[in-house]
Scaffold this motif. Structure first.
Motif, short mmCIF file in Angstrom:
data_model
loop_
_atom_site.label_atom_id
_atom_site.label_comp_id
_atom_site.label_asym_id
_atom_site.label_seq_id
_atom_site.Cartn_x
_atom_site.Cartn_y
_atom_site.Cartn_z
N GLU A 76 -11.46 6.83 13.08
CA GLU A 76 -10.20 6.95 12.36
C GLU A 76 -10.12 5.77 11.39
O GLU A 76 -10.25 4.62 11.81
N VAL A 77 -9.94 6.07 10.11
CA VAL A 77 -9.81 5.04 9.08
C VAL A 77 -8.36 5.04 8.63
O VAL A 77 -7.82 6.08 8.23
N VAL A 78 -7.70 3.88 8.68
CA VAL A 78 -6.28 3.77 8.38
C VAL A 78 -6.08 2.82 7.20
O VAL A 78 -6.62 1.71 7.20
N SER A 79 -5.28 3.26 6.21
CA SER A 79 -5.00 2.39 5.06
C SER A 79 -3.52 2.48 4.71
O SER A 79 -2.89 3.52 4.88
N ILE A 80 -3.00 1.36 4.21
CA ILE A 80 -1.62 1.30 3.72
C ILE A 80 -1.67 0.69 2.34
O ILE A 80 -2.13 -0.44 2.17
N GLY A 81 -1.22 1.43 1.34
CA GLY A 81 -1.20 0.93 -0.03
C GLY A 81 -2.35 1.46 -0.86
O GLY A 81 -3.40 1.87 -0.34
#
Length: 92
Positions: free
Chosen positions: A33-38
């Motif tokens: 799972e790859v998580v990014s914010i922005g």
């Protein structure tokens, strides 16, 4: 037993190093799972997915990517929306 490894991506994440970690984890039989914010973090995450896919394709593997949204709690009363990519591996 299949585990899910989570990688949190920032604007300064090196996409080539992240791609290497993704490929290694998937080859070990785990989900990712790859998580990014922005926007900048999302850019780095997508670059890493492209590099991972290119590398795996050269080995006869297929990277399956399912995008989604998530909520990340940053303070007791504050949540941010993240963009997540759920990754699995199969043969071509």
């Amino acid at each position: 037993m299949e585990k899910t490894a989570q990688f949190k991506v920032s604007a300064t994440t090196n996409p080539n190093k992240l791609a290497g970690a993704i490929v290694k984890t998937l080859k070990e039989g785990n989900k990712v799972e790859v998580v990014s914010i922005g926007a900048l973090a999302l850019n780095q995450a997508v670059k890493a997915l492209i590099v991972s896919n290119t590398f795996l394709a050269s080995e006869g593997k297929r990277l399956h990517i399912t995008p989604g949204f998530g909520e990340v709690h940053v303070e007791e009363d504050k949540e941010l929306t993240s963009i997540q990519f759920f990754l699995t591996l199969s043969n071509l």
